[in-house]
Design an enzyme around this catalytic site. Structure first.
Site, PDB file in Angstrom:
ATOM      1  N   TRP A 123       0.844  -1.207   0.000  1.00 14.42           N
ATOM      2  CA  TRP A 123       0.000   0.000   0.000  1.00 14.42           C
ATOM      3  C   TRP A 123       0.869   1.242   0.000  1.00 14.42           C
ATOM      4  O   TRP A 123       1.891   1.271   0.682  1.00 14.42           O
ATOM      5  CB  TRP A 123      -0.841  -0.037   1.278  1.00 14.42           C
ATOM      6  CG  TRP A 123      -1.392   1.274   1.718  1.00 14.42           C
ATOM      7  CD1 TRP A 123      -0.729   2.237   2.437  1.00 14.42           C
ATOM      8  CD2 TRP A 123      -2.704   1.785   1.486  1.00 14.42           C
ATOM      9  NE1 TRP A 123      -1.560   3.313   2.663  1.00 14.42           N
ATOM     10  CE2 TRP A 123      -2.782   3.053   2.092  1.00 14.42           C
ATOM     11  CE3 TRP A 123      -3.831   1.281   0.838  1.00 14.42           C
ATOM     12  CZ2 TRP A 123      -3.936   3.834   2.062  1.00 14.42           C
ATOM     13  CZ3 TRP A 123      -4.975   2.062   0.818  1.00 14.42           C
ATOM     14  CH2 TRP A 123      -5.029   3.322   1.421  1.00 14.42           C
ATOM     15  N   ASP A 126       0.565   9.053   1.292  1.00 18.44           N
ATOM     16  CA  ASP A 126       1.215  10.359   1.074  1.00 18.44           C
ATOM     17  C   ASP A 126       2.641  10.306   0.542  1.00 18.44           C
ATOM     18  O   ASP A 126       3.470   9.564   1.069  1.00 18.44           O
ATOM     19  CB  ASP A 126       1.299  11.139   2.395  1.00 18.44           C
ATOM     20  CG  ASP A 126       0.050  11.050   3.227  1.00 18.44           C
ATOM     21  OD1 ASP A 126      -0.957  10.530   2.755  1.00 18.44           O
ATOM     22  OD2 ASP A 126       0.109  11.509   4.375  1.00 18.44           O
ATOM     23  N   GLN A 142       4.494   7.092   2.193  1.00 19.16           N
ATOM     24  CA  GLN A 142       3.880   6.225   3.179  1.00 19.16           C
ATOM     25  C   GLN A 142       3.685   4.853   2.540  1.00 19.16           C
ATOM     26  O   GLN A 142       3.033   4.741   1.491  1.00 19.16           O
ATOM     27  CB  GLN A 142       2.528   6.813   3.621  1.00 19.16           C
ATOM     28  CG  GLN A 142       2.663   8.090   4.425  1.00 19.16           C
ATOM     29  CD  GLN A 142       3.165   7.809   5.814  1.00 19.16           C
ATOM     30  OE1 GLN A 142       2.415   7.364   6.671  1.00 19.16           O
ATOM     31  NE2 GLN A 142       4.449   8.053   6.063  1.00 19.16           N
ATOM     32  N   TRP A 150      -3.757  -0.166   4.256  1.00 18.19           N
ATOM     33  CA  TRP A 150      -2.983   0.727   5.135  1.00 18.19           C
ATOM     34  C   TRP A 150      -2.614   0.033   6.451  1.00 18.19           C
ATOM     35  O   TRP A 150      -3.475  -0.570   7.081  1.00 18.19           O
ATOM     36  CB  TRP A 150      -3.823   1.976   5.434  1.00 18.19           C
ATOM     37  CG  TRP A 150      -3.092   2.994   6.231  1.00 18.19           C
ATOM     38  CD1 TRP A 150      -2.359   4.036   5.754  1.00 18.19           C
ATOM     39  CD2 TRP A 150      -3.009   3.073   7.658  1.00 18.19           C
ATOM     40  NE1 TRP A 150      -1.818   4.754   6.794  1.00 18.19           N
ATOM     41  CE2 TRP A 150      -2.204   4.186   7.978  1.00 18.19           C
ATOM     42  CE3 TRP A 150      -3.521   2.306   8.707  1.00 18.19           C
ATOM     43  CZ2 TRP A 150      -1.911   4.559   9.280  1.00 18.19           C
ATOM     44  CZ3 TRP A 150      -3.228   2.668  10.014  1.00 18.19           C
ATOM     45  CH2 TRP A 150      -2.436   3.795  10.284  1.00 18.19           C
ATOM     46  N   GLU A 296      -4.250  17.790   8.372  1.00 18.65           N
ATOM     47  CA  GLU A 296      -3.182  16.915   7.866  1.00 18.65           C
ATOM     48  C   GLU A 296      -2.289  17.597   6.821  1.00 18.65           C
ATOM     49  O   GLU A 296      -2.691  18.507   6.114  1.00 18.65           O
ATOM     50  CB  GLU A 296      -3.745  15.609   7.274  1.00 18.65           C
ATOM     51  CG  GLU A 296      -4.578  14.819   8.265  1.00 18.65           C
ATOM     52  CD  GLU A 296      -4.988  13.437   7.778  1.00 18.65           C
ATOM     53  OE1 GLU A 296      -5.261  13.265   6.588  1.00 18.65           O
ATOM     54  OE2 GLU A 296      -5.008  12.508   8.607  1.00 18.65           O
TER      55      GLU A 296
HETATM   56  C1  FRU Z   1      -2.705  11.604   5.441  1.00 16.37           C
HETATM   57  C2  FRU Z   1      -2.215  10.872   6.678  1.00 16.37           C
HETATM   58  C3  FRU Z   1      -1.233  11.699   7.452  1.00 16.37           C
HETATM   59  C4  FRU Z   1      -0.457  10.669   8.203  1.00 16.37           C
HETATM   60  C5  FRU Z   1      -0.394   9.543   7.201  1.00 16.37           C
HETATM   61  C6  FRU Z   1      -0.419   8.182   7.821  1.00 16.37           C
HETATM   62  O1  FRU Z   1      -3.103  10.749   4.437  1.00 16.37           O
HETATM   63  O2  FRU Z   1      -3.318  10.506   7.484  1.00 16.37           O
HETATM   64  O3  FRU Z   1      -1.826  12.675   8.278  1.00 16.37           O
HETATM   65  O4  FRU Z   1       0.814  11.112   8.555  1.00 16.37           O
HETATM   66  O5  FRU Z   1      -1.492   9.696   6.350  1.00 16.37           O
HETATM   67  O6  FRU Z   1      -0.210   7.200   6.864  1.00 16.37           O
END
Ligand code: FRU
Length: 543
Positions: A123, A126, A142, A150, A296
């Site tokens: 997955w 960001d 990420q 996720w 965020e």
């Molecule tokens: C945004 C978010 C961020 C966080 C990350 C976790 O998509 O929620 O705020 O750092 O993704 O994966």
């Protein structure tokens, strides 16, 4: 495939599942079978007696839905013990190889986007740590390497010399005792303010959120080898603001050097908006101010208006892409406008590059495309890199986003027509309806049309309602209000569509999902619309 030294021992006396294996690392990758029939269970890695990594994974005891991998290059010759708390039968299926499972079809899988970045396995969300350094654009992101949903946030890593073609590298940051690796940014510490530099080499410093069960804290890690390996700062965390905000939501630090005052600025999303902190050394941070109304992934940067260096404004945005214009003195952002919106749809959590050479001077953005790819062992993608500019429009100064010039090399003009009726345009497009990727640029003129636009296999790619002035459901007033002309630059990949309207003054993105049973190809709709121009481009692959 090498055989493993394997002992499937119960981990506890209760008879619960679990077991462990030990193996000496002789190959680059460990390959793991994943089954979504299984619950997630904890897997911990220990190297030569010391804890190394703890993640959750749905290890397949029998048939795997797909395989994931961990790059073990850094562990060559060492013995690794893997303990798993779930059904231990899958442990025996883990194998070492210099190839990942599925390597033969890598990047050629049926639903693999061909000109958007996706990760080999797992997955992504960001983009993180976007920084240009030593001729390379870094794209950290990420990443859950162990599943296509996720979890287990790591910082994945890819590099590119042109922002078009990407080379994937091993994950750069893995979860540790402070938590999993949430979003953040990266800078190059030329002046050695943090003291991490060695032999005159400036450190690439990543500033990220470690997300623990109780708190989200801000941390540093630095690299002296162009982002290939990172050392986490022993003094982490550098910001812990949970108690100040009475909130666990304190995350996603975006850091940049503010030259006029000679200090670092960190913008952090805290509870209900973006806070600004300053620092001389990246380690000690002073709280300065807060702007409410964002959520965020903060961004804050300065852009010239219409390219005029004498007239600049600061842009602040959050993950959704709504933004404000204003001024910034190094400590306080003062909005001079309400919120505007320049992009909607699948894009989220976009970030811009730091350290772009002054001679280039562009503000280049990449966003997370919340796009899935049916049946694939990976999920999510990055949106096309775009250049952000401030332009004077009929409504005032606004942010525009257009695909960067480097992408042009991917597009080969196939055909171009002018002044067509919708029926004529549909006939021209007949032969392109089956293309798995394509770029179409068209200007249409609206007249007496409440539903005008273009669809592909029944899915609306452009839908303009002249009565409500909505474009794909969102209010949008075309730039030329008298002619009601709309230009759409449409980028179709196997699983997504990105559409840039009127030179990028508004853009949106969506999953490409043909209606079941509809293979009618491209269809211009709308009573009495004119297709003023229509261009079609073939699109190359970035892989
Ligand atoms: C945004 C978010 C961020 C966080 C990350 C976790 O998509 O929620 O705020 O750092 O993704 O994966």
């Amino acid at each position: 495939m090498t055989l493993l030294l394997c002992s499937l021992l119960p981990l506890c006396a209760s008879g619960a599942q679990g077991g462990n294996i030990s193996l000496k690392i002789t190959k680059q990758y460990l390959n793991f079978p994943v089954s979504h029939q299984q619950e997630r269970s904890r897997m911990t890695f220990e190297t030569e007696g010391a804890p190394d990594l703890s993640v959750v994974i749905r290890l397949a005891p029998e048939e795997a839905d797909y395989w994931v991998f961990r790059d073990m290059s850094a562990f060559e010759g060492k013995t690794v013990r893997i303990a798993y708390e779930g059904d231990p039968r899958g442990l025996a299926k883990i194998y070492q190889s210099d190839r990942i499972a599925g390597q033969d079809s890598l990047y050629r899988e049926k639903n693999r986007p061909q000109f958007h970045f996706t990760t080999r396995r797992g997955w992504i969300n960001d983009p993180n740590g976007l920084v240009f350094h030593n001729g390379e654009y870094h794209l950290f992101y990420q990443h859950n390497p162990y599943e296509r949903d996720w979890q287990n946030m790591h910082w994945g890593h890819a590099v590119s010399e042109d922002l078009v073609h990407w080379k994937e590298l091993p994950d750069a940051l893995c979860p540790d005792s402070l938590g999993t690796m949430y979003s953040g940014s990266a800078v190059i510490d030329y002046a050695n303010t943090a003291g991490f530099n060695r032999d005159g080499k400036p450190a690439l410093v990543a500033i990220y959120t470690a997300a623990g069960p109780e708190r989200q804290v801000q941390c540093l890690a630095y690299s002296l080898d162009d982002g290939r390996t990172f050392t986490k700062y022993a003094g982490n965390p550098v910001i812990d603001s949970r108690d100040k905000w009475n909130s666990k939501d304190t995350r996603d630090p975006k850091v940049f050097w503010y030259a006029p005052a000679g200090h670092w600025v960190l913008v952090l999303n805290e509870r209900d908006g973006h806070s600004i902190y300053t620092s001389a050394d990246l380690k000690k941070w002073t709280y300065e101010s807060h702007v409410t109304g964002f959520w965020e992934c903060p961004e804050l940067f300065e852009l010239p208006v219409d390219g005029n260096p004498e007239n600049k404004k600061w842009v602040m945005y959050g993950a959704s892409g709504t933004y404000m214009l204003g001024s910034f003195d190094g400590r306080v952002f003062r909005p001079e406008s309400g919120k505007y919106c320049y992009t909607t749809g699948s894009i989220y959590a976009a970030q811009t590059y730091t350290n772009i050479p002054a001679a280039d001077g562009r503000r280049i953005q990449i966003g997370w495309g919340r796009i899935s790819h049916p049946g694939m062992p990976f999920n999510g993608m990055m949106t096309l890199p775009t250049e952000l500019t401030l332009r004077t429009t009929k409504d005032g100064v606004r942010l525009a986003s257009t695909p960067i010039a480097e992408l042009d090399r991917l597009f080969r003009p196939l055909a171009e027509w002018r002044g067509l009726t919708p029926d004529e345009a549909n006939r021209k497009l007949e032969e392109f309806g089956k293309a798995d990727r394509l770029r179409i640029r068209t200007t249409i003129e609206l007249s007496h049309a409440t539903d005008a636009g273009l669809s592909l296999d029944g899915q609306s790619i452009v839908a303009y309602d002249l009565n409500h002035n909505t474009l794909n459901g969102r209010f949008y007033s075309p730039q030329d209000p008298t002619s009601m002309r709309l230009t759409a630059d449409i980028y179709l990949d196997r699983t997504s569509a990105e559409v840039f309207i009127d030179g990028g003054l508004y853009s949106y993105s969506m999953e490409r999902r043909p209606q079941t049973g509809n293979n009618g190809g491209f269809r211009f709709r709308g009573n009495r619309i004119k297709v003023c121009s229509l261009e079609v481009f073939a699109v190359g692959s970035i892989w």
